[in-house]
Design an enzyme around this catalytic site. Structure first.
Site, PDB file in Angstrom:
ATOM      1  N   ASP A   1       0.426   4.991   1.712  1.00  0.00           N
ATOM      2  CA  ASP A   1      -0.377   5.430   2.848  1.00  0.00           C
ATOM      3  C   ASP A   1      -1.522   6.365   2.458  1.00  0.00           C
ATOM      4  OD1 ASP A   1       1.002   4.014   4.804  1.00  0.00           O
ATOM      5  OD2 ASP A   1       2.427   5.636   5.180  1.00  0.00           O
TER       6      ASP A   1
ATOM      7  N   HIS B   1       4.714   0.256   0.267  1.00  0.00           N
ATOM      8  CA  HIS B   1       5.462  -0.551   1.230  1.00  0.00           C
ATOM      9  C   HIS B   1       4.607  -1.696   1.775  1.00  0.00           C
ATOM     10  CE1 HIS B   1       3.657   2.836   3.441  1.00  0.00           C
ATOM     11  NE2 HIS B   1       3.546   2.020   4.483  1.00  0.00           N
TER      12      HIS B   1
ATOM     13  N   ARG C   1       4.378   6.015  13.875  1.00  0.00           N
ATOM     14  CA  ARG C   1       4.502   6.745  12.615  1.00  0.00           C
ATOM     15  C   ARG C   1       3.918   8.148  12.755  1.00  0.00           C
ATOM     16  NH1 ARG C   1       0.792   4.632   7.964  1.00  0.00           N
ATOM     17  NH2 ARG C   1      -0.518   6.409   8.520  1.00  0.00           N
TER      18      ARG C   1
ATOM     19  N   HIS D   1       0.836  -1.203   0.000  1.00  0.00           N
ATOM     20  CA  HIS D   1       0.000   0.000   0.000  1.00  0.00           C
ATOM     21  C   HIS D   1       0.866   1.246   0.000  1.00  0.00           C
ATOM     22  CE1 HIS D   1       1.040  -0.549   4.234  1.00  0.00           C
ATOM     23  NE2 HIS D   1       0.721   0.728   4.442  1.00  0.00           N
TER      24      HIS D   1
END
Length: 304
Positions: free
Chosen positions: A108, A263, A278, A106
């Site tokens: 983000d 990623h 994150r 995906h």
């Protein structure tokens, strides 16, 4: 040929390049105390190399947020998932003990109109083995398509939808009220459309801007055509020669340019716990390849 172990000086940074244009390990930099010129160098290197890794860092949640604000403007943790706590609303905690997995390719948050510019990810709790993260270079994926398929992709638009991963969470755990993201409180996840090929706003380079996590179909074509096109794009962007893989260690920090990468976090550590924090940099609306100006367009413009 420069050996991989060489550490060239690029501006104020020492970079170990993992590929000609994709991935670099930054040596000798303490992100908590970095000078302004070093932070500017990191920001430039992020655009050039798309994913950066830093070993031996000691960031705490407050320092991670301060670093993010030095790199750009931080968003809330996520459109749907709340932040770490009231004092750290910008931190998205990916905790395997709370189904915090990312084991699908995906990019983000592409299911919003303005997906993030990039992210800064910090290892908090690591399993004894496993849990590596892989990144795909979407610029290289586009560049390595045949010219005919590039031209086709340039003209396409894709639909992105976060309902599969986050719709149930929003409805059941958040009672229909998500986070405040980009001035909007998400009460439902609606489809958005982005160009299949994105033009990077800083470099002008083109990326294949689709991903298996959130891209559900190609707009304006039949279901069968959409499935075949997405199968082609998804298989192509995850070819081994487009990837870099990071084996996490305590103190590691990774940053990536969300406009040109996808990623995948390996879920291969059994019942062990994996926690990552994150923060996310505010982005802009993706822009596609400009349509060529035709003779008819020129005549219409001159007539007006």
């Amino acid at each position: 040929m420069t050996p991989l172990s060489a550490v060239p000086t690029v501006g104020p940074l020492n970079l170990e390049l993992l590929g000609p244009r994709f991935g670099a390990l930054v040596h000798g930099l303490d992100l908590a105390t970095a000078e302004d010129a070093q932070v500017a160098g990191v920001r430039a290197a992020l655009t050039d190399h798309k994913v950066l890794f830093f070993r031996g860092q000691t960031l705490d949640p407050d320092q991670q947020i301060r670093l993010g604000n030095r790199m750009g403007d931080l968003t809330a943790s996520h459109p749907v998932v709340p932040g770490l706590d009231e004092a750290h609303t910008e931190i998205y905690a990916l905790d395997s003990a709370d189904d915090g997995y990312a084991d699908v390719w995906h990019t983000d948050v592409t299911f919003v109109k303005r997906p993030p510019l990039g992210s800064i990810l910090r290892a908090v709790t690591l399993p004894p083995n496993g849990g590596d993260t892989n990144w795909a270079d979407l610029e290289l994926a586009y560049a390595s398509l045949s010219p005919a398929v590039q031209r086709l992709a340039d003209e396409l638009t894709a639909v992105h939808d976060g309902s599969r991963d986050f719709g149930y969470y929003l409805a059941q755990r958040r009672q229909g009220r998500g986070s405040d993201w980009e001035g909007e409180t998400f009460t439902a996840l609606e489809e958005v459309q982005h160009p299949v090929v994105r033009v990077h706003p800083e470099t002008g380079r083109r990326s294949l801007f689709v991903n298996p996590g959130f891209t559900t179909r190609i707009a304006g074509v039949s279901d069968a055509e959409s499935r075949h096109l997405l199968d082609l794009f998804f298989a192509h962007l995850t070819k081994p020669e487009h990837l870099v893989r990071h084996r996490w260690a305590e103190g590691d920090v990774a940053m990536w340019d969300n406009r040109a990468t996808a990623h995948y976090a390996n879920r291969d550590y059994g019942d062990a716990r994996r926690v990552m924090h994150r923060v996310t940099l505010r982005g802009d609306a993706p822009v596609g390849v400009p349509k060529p100006v035709t003779a008819l367009d020129r005549r219409v413009a001159s007539a007006g």
